[in-house]
Design an enzyme around this catalytic site. Structure first.
Site, mmCIF file in Angstrom:
data_model
loop_
_atom_site.group_PDB
_atom_site.id
_atom_site.type_symbol
_atom_site.label_atom_id
_atom_site.label_comp_id
_atom_site.label_asym_id
_atom_site.label_seq_id
_atom_site.Cartn_x
_atom_site.Cartn_y
_atom_site.Cartn_z
ATOM 1 C CB THR A 68 -0.876 0.054 1.265
ATOM 2 O OG1 THR A 68 -0.001 0.034 2.410
ATOM 3 C CG2 THR A 68 -1.851 -1.115 1.326
ATOM 4 C CB ILE A 70 0.024 2.657 4.453
ATOM 5 C CG1 ILE A 70 -1.009 3.253 3.493
ATOM 6 C CG2 ILE A 70 -0.232 3.164 5.876
ATOM 7 C CD1 ILE A 70 -2.432 2.762 3.734
ATOM 8 C CG HIS A 99 3.996 23.420 -1.423
ATOM 9 N ND1 HIS A 99 2.663 23.690 -1.281
ATOM 10 C CD2 HIS A 99 4.423 24.173 -2.470
ATOM 11 C CE1 HIS A 99 2.282 24.581 -2.204
ATOM 12 N NE2 HIS A 99 3.336 24.873 -2.948
#
Ligand code: RB5
Length: 147
Positions: A68, A70, A99
């Site tokens: 995933t 994650i 950013h």
């Protein structure tokens, strides 16, 4: 630029695709820390290997992959000095550089197709940090490591 890349068993195919995309860039050296087969490995171990190179300066940036994205991104972000961005779209990848000055990119091999992943890598490789007001915010992120 030196890039260290690693994946668990959930993204070994994606790792090969990413390496092909990285080969499009002149002067990019890639170090692959595995895994190299389908046997299950633990993604925190892979995150640790990739991020060790980024923190030491042996690599300029890292790419971490798991099923995933994650687990391996959470693990990477536990390591001081790492700003790992889990990206499954091109815009986020671009913004994570512009950013957030992401120094590690994470993706999930069971989440996105190879075409999207390739665009993500190209965006992440070609976008510079914008600095300015973003530098103040990134400095505040890094200060959280010492609180
Ligand atoms: C492995 O099965 C899987 O848990 C791992 O690749 C990742 O998705 C974890 O976040």
């Amino acid at each position: 630029m030196k890039i260290t890349i690693g994946s668990d068993h959930g993204a070994v195919d994606l790792k090969e695709v990413v390496k092909k995309v990285l080969a499009e860039f002149d002067g990019v050296e890639v170090k692959d820390v595995g895994t190299f087969g389908t046997n299950a490995v633990d993604y925190p171990d892979i995150a640790e290997k990739v991020c060790a190179d980024v923190v030491s300066g042996a690599a300029d940036r890292g790419i971490v992959l798991c099923g995933t994205g994650i687990g391996i991104s959470i693990a990477a972000n536990k390591i001081h000095g790492i700003r790992c961005a889990l990206c499954h779209d091109e815009y986020s990848a671009q913004m994570s550089r512009e950013h957030n000055d992401s120094n590690v990119l994470a993706m999930g091999g069971r989440v996105i197709g190879f075409g999207v992943a390739s665009k993500i890598v190209r965006a992440w490789m070609t976008t510079d940090f914008a600095g300015g007001r973003h530098e103040r915010r990134v400095n505040k992120i890094m200060a959280l490591e010492n609180k």
